[in-house]
Scaffold this motif. Structure first.
Motif, PDB file in Angstrom:
ATOM      1  N   THR A   1       9.051  48.992 -32.353  1.00  0.00           N
ATOM      2  CA  THR A   1       7.228  48.705 -32.861  1.00  0.00           C
ATOM      3  C   THR A   1       6.410  47.518 -32.645  1.00  0.00           C
ATOM      4  OG1 THR A   1       8.466  47.628 -35.046  1.00  0.00           O
ATOM      5  CG2 THR A   1       8.213  50.233 -34.985  1.00  0.00           C
TER       6      THR A   1
ATOM      7  N   VAL B   1      -0.039  62.713 -37.005  1.00  0.00           N
ATOM      8  CA  VAL B   1      -0.319  61.774 -35.759  1.00  0.00           C
ATOM      9  C   VAL B   1      -0.182  61.935 -34.880  1.00  0.00           C
ATOM     10  CG1 VAL B   1      -2.188  60.002 -36.442  1.00  0.00           C
ATOM     11  CG2 VAL B   1      -1.673  60.613 -38.349  1.00  0.00           C
ATOM     12  N   GLU B   2      -0.990  62.201 -33.451  1.00  0.00           N
ATOM     13  CA  GLU B   2      -0.643  61.753 -32.419  1.00  0.00           C
ATOM     14  C   GLU B   2      -0.662  61.106 -32.105  1.00  0.00           C
ATOM     15  OE1 GLU B   2      -1.335  64.500 -28.047  1.00  0.00           O
ATOM     16  OE2 GLU B   2      -2.183  65.423 -29.984  1.00  0.00           O
ATOM     17  N   SER B   3      -2.112  60.807 -31.625  1.00  0.00           N
ATOM     18  CA  SER B   3      -2.030  59.160 -31.315  1.00  0.00           C
ATOM     19  C   SER B   3      -3.123  58.255 -31.512  1.00  0.00           C
ATOM     20  CB  SER B   3      -2.078  59.454 -29.400  1.00  0.00           C
ATOM     21  OG  SER B   3      -3.756  60.085 -29.421  1.00  0.00           O
ATOM     22  N   LEU B   4      -3.731  57.315 -31.201  1.00  0.00           N
ATOM     23  CA  LEU B   4      -4.343  56.396 -31.991  1.00  0.00           C
ATOM     24  C   LEU B   4      -5.802  55.574 -31.153  1.00  0.00           C
ATOM     25  CD1 LEU B   4      -2.404  53.074 -33.852  1.00  0.00           C
ATOM     26  CD2 LEU B   4      -4.244  54.930 -35.283  1.00  0.00           C
TER      27      LEU B   4
ATOM     28  N   THR C   1       5.961  51.197 -29.418  1.00  0.00           N
ATOM     29  CA  THR C   1       5.364  51.607 -29.946  1.00  0.00           C
ATOM     30  C   THR C   1       4.206  51.428 -31.428  1.00  0.00           C
ATOM     31  OG1 THR C   1       5.249  54.235 -30.724  1.00  0.00           O
ATOM     32  CG2 THR C   1       7.254  52.773 -31.558  1.00  0.00           C
ATOM     33  N   ILE C   2       3.753  51.949 -32.222  1.00  0.00           N
ATOM     34  CA  ILE C   2       2.406  51.635 -32.840  1.00  0.00           C
ATOM     35  C   ILE C   2       3.288  52.932 -34.052  1.00  0.00           C
ATOM     36  CG2 ILE C   2       0.084  52.058 -34.279  1.00  0.00           C
ATOM     37  CD1 ILE C   2      -0.639  50.309 -31.963  1.00  0.00           C
ATOM     38  N   PRO C   3       3.305  52.771 -35.086  1.00  0.00           N
ATOM     39  CA  PRO C   3       4.520  53.782 -35.590  1.00  0.00           C
ATOM     40  C   PRO C   3       3.240  54.653 -35.919  1.00  0.00           C
ATOM     41  CG  PRO C   3       5.605  52.196 -36.371  1.00  0.00           C
ATOM     42  CD  PRO C   3       4.958  51.763 -35.672  1.00  0.00           C
ATOM     43  N   GLN C   4       3.868  55.504 -36.568  1.00  0.00           N
ATOM     44  CA  GLN C   4       2.612  56.791 -37.107  1.00  0.00           C
ATOM     45  C   GLN C   4       2.417  57.700 -38.681  1.00  0.00           C
ATOM     46  OE1 GLN C   4      -0.096  58.198 -34.021  1.00  0.00           O
ATOM     47  NE2 GLN C   4       0.659  56.668 -32.582  1.00  0.00           N
ATOM     48  N   ALA C   5       2.188  58.283 -39.176  1.00  0.00           N
ATOM     49  CA  ALA C   5       2.570  59.190 -39.744  1.00  0.00           C
ATOM     50  C   ALA C   5       2.724  60.604 -39.521  1.00  0.00           C
ATOM     51  CB  ALA C   5       1.557  59.535 -41.367  1.00  0.00           C
TER      52      ALA C   5
ATOM     53  N   ALA D   1      -5.866  50.890 -31.120  1.00  0.00           N
ATOM     54  CA  ALA D   1      -4.638  50.051 -31.041  1.00  0.00           C
ATOM     55  C   ALA D   1      -4.134  48.980 -30.059  1.00  0.00           C
ATOM     56  CB  ALA D   1      -3.681  51.093 -29.441  1.00  0.00           C
TER      57      ALA D   1
ATOM     58  N   PRO E   1       3.699  56.166 -26.785  1.00  0.00           N
ATOM     59  CA  PRO E   1       3.643  56.659 -28.169  1.00  0.00           C
ATOM     60  C   PRO E   1       5.243  56.620 -27.894  1.00  0.00           C
ATOM     61  CG  PRO E   1       3.582  58.276 -26.097  1.00  0.00           C
ATOM     62  CD  PRO E   1       3.647  56.891 -25.091  1.00  0.00           C
TER      63      PRO E   1
END
Length: 258
Positions: A195, A236-239, A229-233, A244, A190
Motif C-alpha cells: 500500500t 469501488v473499482e478505481s479512484l 496500491t491505494i486501498p479501496q472499499a 490518486a 490497482p
C-alpha cells in the motif's frame, strides 16, 4: 471597443481554443484575472490582452501592467464571452506566447510522471496539487493532453507557471535515466501487495501514474522499482487519477516531515 466576432483578433483568439490553432500560432489562452497575474509575476511573454471596461475599472494596476507587457484591447461583455472557453468569464483574456517548458531538475527529490493523461482538468489539478505538496517537477508522456490546453491552465490555479514540467519524447527512457541518477520509480497499480503507507518515499522518488481508463502500460509498469496500491472499499473499482496523485504526494510529504 471591439464588439464584432468577425474582427481578425476575435478570430485569432477563437482559434486558440483548439490544439491546431495553438500549434499554428505558437500561442495559448490565459482566461481570467488570476492567470494573468501569475503570467505577469513570472514574466511570461504576453502577445495581447483583452478586457471589458468594467474589468479595467476594477483592476487598473493590473491592466496597466498587462498593457505595458503587450497590446491591450477593450472588448464588450458579449465579445469577451465569445472569446473565452469558460461559461462565466471574469472580464479578461490574454494571448501568451508558447515557449519551451521548464524541464524538471534531475536532482529533484520528488517528481511525478504521468502517462497518456487525457482529461485537461485532471492534468491541471495534478499540477496544482504537486506544487502544493512540494513536488519539484512533472514529466508528461508525449501522448498526454496539451499542457497549455485552456482547462489545464485554469485547473492549475496559476501553478502552471511555477511547477517545472516537460514532455518526454520517450517517457520510459526518461524514467530509466532518473533511475540511473538515484531515483526510485514508484508505479501505481490497482492490485499489488504494497500500500502507499508501506512504501518508503523518503528517498528520491518519481511517482508514476497512468491513463484515466487504462492505467499504466505494462512497459512503463515494468520499469518501476516498486508498485503501490491505494486501498479501496469493496465494490469501488478505481479512484480518479488526480485524487490518486494527491494521496501519493501527501503521503510522501508526510513521511518526509515526520
Amino acid at each position: 471597443m471591439l464588439t464584432s466576432r468577425q474582427n481578425p483578433l476575435a478570430k485569432q483568439i477563437r482559434q486558440l481554443h483548439q490544439a491546431k490553432g495553438r500549434r499554428q500560432q505558437q500561442a495559448f489562452l490565459l482566461e481570467g484575472t488570476h492567470l494573468l497575474q501569475e503570467a505577469i509575476a513570472t514574466n511570461w511573454p504576453l502577445l495581447q490582452v483583452c478586457a471589458t471596461p468594467e474589468w479595467q475599472d476594477q483592476h487598473p494596476q493590473l491592466w496597466q501592467q498587462a498593457t505595458q507587457a503587450a497590446p491591450g484591447q477593450t472588448v464588450s461583455d458579449d465579445l469577451l464571452a465569445y472569446l473565452c472557453t469558460t461559461v462565466s468569464p471574469d472580464g479578461v483574456v490574454a494571448i501568451a506566447a508558447r515557449q519551451p517548458l521548464r524541464q524538471p531538475d534531475s536532482r529533484a527529490s520528488l517528481l511525478i510522471a504521468v502517462e497518456t493523461l487525457q482529461d485537461p482538468g485532471n492534468l491541471g489539478t495534478i499540477i496544482r496539487t504537486a506544487a502544493a505538496a512540494g513536488a519539484e517537477g512533472l514529466w508528461l508522456s508525449a501522448d498526454c493532453v496539451d499542457p497549455d490546453h485552456p482547462k489545464v491552465l485554469r485547473a492549475s490555479a496559476g501553478q502552471w507557471f511555477r511547477l517545472p514540467m516537460a514532455i518526454a519524447p520517450d517517457l520510459g527512457q526518461t524514467l530509466r535515466s532518473l533511475q540511473q541518477q538515484g531515483h526510485q520509480i514508484v508505479a501505481t497499480l490497482p492490485r499489488t501487495e504494497t500500500t502507499l503507507w508501506q512504501a518508503n518515499f523518503r528517498q528520491p522518488t518519481v511517482l508514476l501514474l497512468g491513463n484515466e481508463g487504462a492505467g499504466l502500460s505494462a512497459n512503463l509498469a515494468a520499469i518501476a522499482d516498486t508498485a503501490v496500491t491505494i486501498p479501496q472499499a469493496v465494490g469501488v473499482e478505481s479512484l480518479n487519477v488526480a485524487i490518486a496523485a494527491a494521496l501519493l504526494l501527501y503521503e510522501a510529504r508526510r513521511q518526509r516531515q515526520s
